[in-house]
Design an enzyme around this catalytic site. Structure first.
Site, PDB file in Angstrom:
ATOM      1  N   THR A  16      34.867  38.207  29.963  1.00  0.00           N
ATOM      2  CA  THR A  16      36.157  38.724  29.492  1.00  0.00           C
ATOM      3  C   THR A  16      37.269  38.579  30.538  1.00  0.00           C
ATOM      4  OG1 THR A  16      35.406  40.870  30.275  1.00  0.00           O
ATOM      5  CG2 THR A  16      35.190  40.437  27.914  1.00  0.00           C
TER       6      THR A  16
ATOM      7  N   VAL B 178      38.873  34.103  34.617  1.00  0.00           N
ATOM      8  CA  VAL B 178      38.086  32.874  34.807  1.00  0.00           C
ATOM      9  C   VAL B 178      37.043  32.739  33.700  1.00  0.00           C
ATOM     10  CG1 VAL B 178      36.450  31.676  36.331  1.00  0.00           C
ATOM     11  CG2 VAL B 178      38.481  32.786  37.304  1.00  0.00           C
TER      12      VAL B 178
ATOM     13  N   SER C 240      33.553  46.367  28.123  1.00  0.00           N
ATOM     14  CA  SER C 240      33.797  45.284  27.154  1.00  0.00           C
ATOM     15  C   SER C 240      32.679  45.104  26.148  1.00  0.00           C
ATOM     16  CB  SER C 240      33.972  43.958  27.901  1.00  0.00           C
ATOM     17  OG  SER C 240      34.997  44.054  28.826  1.00  0.00           O
TER      18      SER C 240
ATOM     19  N   CYS D 211      39.287  28.750  45.347  1.00  0.00           N
ATOM     20  CA  CYS D 211      40.219  27.979  44.514  1.00  0.00           C
ATOM     21  C   CYS D 211      41.211  27.132  45.317  1.00  0.00           C
ATOM     22  CB  CYS D 211      40.953  28.922  43.562  1.00  0.00           C
ATOM     23  SG  CYS D 211      41.580  30.407  44.360  1.00  0.00           S
TER      24      CYS D 211
ATOM     25  N   GLN E 261      50.043  30.922  46.119  1.00  0.00           N
ATOM     26  CA  GLN E 261      48.979  31.242  45.173  1.00  0.00           C
ATOM     27  C   GLN E 261      49.454  32.124  44.023  1.00  0.00           C
ATOM     28  OE1 GLN E 261      45.824  31.273  48.871  1.00  0.00           O
ATOM     29  NE2 GLN E 261      45.105  32.236  46.999  1.00  0.00           N
TER      30      GLN E 261
ATOM     31  N   LYS F 161      38.564  30.539  54.690  1.00  0.00           N
ATOM     32  CA  LYS F 161      37.700  29.825  53.726  1.00  0.00           C
ATOM     33  C   LYS F 161      38.028  28.335  53.749  1.00  0.00           C
ATOM     34  CE  LYS F 161      37.323  33.819  50.684  1.00  0.00           C
ATOM     35  NZ  LYS F 161      37.908  34.518  49.523  1.00  0.00           N
TER      36      LYS F 161
ATOM     37  N   HIS G 104      47.915  27.096  41.659  1.00  0.00           N
ATOM     38  CA  HIS G 104      48.172  27.250  43.100  1.00  0.00           C
ATOM     39  C   HIS G 104      48.784  25.949  43.650  1.00  0.00           C
ATOM     40  CE1 HIS G 104      45.986  30.898  42.978  1.00  0.00           C
ATOM     41  NE2 HIS G 104      44.950  30.618  43.733  1.00  0.00           N
TER      42      HIS G 104
HETATM   43  P1  A2P Z   1      35.350  43.807  32.065  1.00  0.00           P
HETATM   44  O1  A2P Z   1      36.377  43.000  31.338  1.00  0.00           O
HETATM   45  O2  A2P Z   1      34.383  44.488  31.143  1.00  0.00           O
HETATM   46  O3  A2P Z   1      35.920  44.714  33.118  1.00  0.00           O
HETATM   47  P2  A2P Z   1      39.069  39.541  36.232  1.00  0.00           P
HETATM   48  O4  A2P Z   1      38.743  38.690  37.419  1.00  0.00           O
HETATM   49  O5  A2P Z   1      40.008  38.873  35.288  1.00  0.00           O
HETATM   50  O6  A2P Z   1      39.510  40.919  36.629  1.00  0.00           O
HETATM   51  O7  A2P Z   1      37.699  39.721  35.410  1.00  0.00           O
HETATM   52  C1  A2P Z   1      36.539  40.221  35.977  1.00  0.00           C
HETATM   53  C2  A2P Z   1      35.378  40.034  35.016  1.00  0.00           C
HETATM   54  O8  A2P Z   1      34.207  40.592  35.630  1.00  0.00           O
HETATM   55  C3  A2P Z   1      35.543  40.765  33.704  1.00  0.00           C
HETATM   56  O9  A2P Z   1      34.861  40.055  32.689  1.00  0.00           O
HETATM   57  C4  A2P Z   1      34.860  42.093  33.985  1.00  0.00           C
HETATM   58  O10 A2P Z   1      34.391  42.738  32.837  1.00  0.00           O
HETATM   59  C5  A2P Z   1      33.682  41.622  34.786  1.00  0.00           C
HETATM   60  N1  A2P Z   1      33.120  42.675  35.623  1.00  0.00           N
HETATM   61  C6  A2P Z   1      33.722  43.377  36.608  1.00  0.00           C
HETATM   62  N2  A2P Z   1      32.874  44.279  37.145  1.00  0.00           N
HETATM   63  C7  A2P Z   1      31.696  44.140  36.495  1.00  0.00           C
HETATM   64  C8  A2P Z   1      30.426  44.771  36.584  1.00  0.00           C
HETATM   65  N3  A2P Z   1      30.181  45.737  37.471  1.00  0.00           N
HETATM   66  N4  A2P Z   1      29.440  44.369  35.734  1.00  0.00           N
HETATM   67  C9  A2P Z   1      29.678  43.393  34.830  1.00  0.00           C
HETATM   68  N5  A2P Z   1      30.865  42.744  34.705  1.00  0.00           N
HETATM   69  C10 A2P Z   1      31.861  43.113  35.519  1.00  0.00           C
END
Ligand code: A2P
Length: 335
Positions: free
Chosen positions: A13, A16, A42, A130, A157, A214, A243
């Protein structure tokens, strides 16, 4: 590997993760089953893939049963905690975080440069940072022509590099300013709208940030150049997507702008846009949403011997993350 693969996206979700989904679809990756995993917040949401509606599930230790390839993009903490369960279940992990990039037995891959390293994996393959990917897409063809020694670079960036919350922060602050309100901040330590922040990632004792280092550490591993040096300033700018990096590079051999342009033009995954008399050079608003990186403003550097300066732009959600990860998965599928 078989042609029909069960693929999981961890962080489906996120900024990326969504692009990973779209990229698998666009490149017609041979997916027999797709598991979309995210946090508990989610679980139950649906995302579409090739016309089907797929329900997002909460990431758990046992989420990887039967998974062949797991694309991780949910932050380093989640990768550190869950990648081992994916590997134990028999999946090959392509990890977009920095959790494993410097591990010796984890290949760090940009397929146009070191696709052969994929075959050395022990269960995890890392997707590079990236800005580093976008930079080496232009630098590596020049290295093949002239032999790179070191670079000085500044990055510009986009906020989507900080995930979906970065986009929300810039939109909200623009709205607040336009409506005469005080700006609020949650993601960045200062206002990002109508500003630039010379601060990406955590500061180290040296005064550089982790993000800045990096470039040297990861480019060494990707290009197989252990003495390569990079002095970088990473800057967050109020751009939504893509970027840009201004690079001055010093080479072993005599450089030629014409040869440099030819090297870029004949490399795959990068295009040359270099017609300054007609104001043509790569811009993030033009590159956003595109697979290929774009380089321009190639000139002899006036302060370095055997130096070239150039400007390179890439969509960091695509080539800088999702596209590169799916390209790695394509190499894995060939094994
Ligand atoms: P969620 O949308 O349920 O928070 P971004 O980089 O755009 O912030 O997205 C981070 C992604 O990583 C999202 O899909 C988020 O889910 C997921 N995520 C963040 N923390 C966790 C976690 N502890 N367990 C599973 N997925 C995670």
């Amino acid at each position: 590997m078989s042609n029909d693969l069960h693929v999981a996206i961890v962080g489906a979700t996120g900024a990326v993760g969504i692009e990973m989904l779209r990229t698998l679809e666009k490149r017609n990756f041979q997916v027999s089953k797709l598991s979309l995993l995210a946090s508990q917040r989610s679980a139950g949401k649906t995302l579409s893939f090739k016309g089907d509606s797929i329900t997002v599930q909460e990431l758990k230790k046992d989420s990887f049963h039967g998974v062949d390839i797991a694309l991780f993009s949910a932050g380093g903490g989640t990768s550190k905690e869950y990648a081992e369960f994916a590997v134990e279940a028999g999946a090959i992990v392509v990890d977009n975080s920095s959790a494993f990039r410097s591990d010796e037995d984890v290949p760090l891959v940009v397929p146009e440069i070191n696709a052969v390293d994929v075959a050395t994996h022990k269960g995890i393959i890392a997707n590079p940072n990236c800005s580093t990917i976008v930079t080496v897409m232009a630098l590596y063809p020049l290295h093949l022509a002239f032999g790179v020694k070191r670079i000085f670079a500044s990055t510009y960036q986009a906020v989507s590099g900080s995930g979906a919350m970065g986009i929300v922060e810039l939109e909200r602050q623009i709205d607040e300013i336009v409506n005469g309100k005080n700006t609020s901040k949650k993601v960045y330590p200062h206002q990002i709208a109508f500003n630039v922040l010379p601060h990406v990632d955590e500061f180290l004792e040296s005064g550089y940030t982790k993000e800045e280092m990096k470039m040297e550490n990861e480019a060494r591993k990707i290009m197989g150049l252990h003495d390569f040096k990079a002095s970088v300033t990473c800057v967050r700018v109020p751009v939504f997507r893509a970027h840009s990096i201004a690079v001055s590079a010093e080479f072993e051999k005599d450089v030629s702008v014409l040869e440099a342009k030819k090297a870029i033009e004949s490399a795959s995954g990068i295009d040359l846009i270099d017609d300054v008399s007609n104001c043509k050079y790569p811009l993030p608003i033009d590159v956003a949403g595109l697979d290929n990186c774009k380089a321009g403003r190639i000139r002899k550097d006036c302060a370095l011997s055997n130096g070239l300066s150039f400007w390179v732009v890439g969509d960091q959600l695509l080539k800088g993350a999702a596209l590169n990860a799916v390209q790695i998965a394509e190499e894995v599928a060939k094994l």
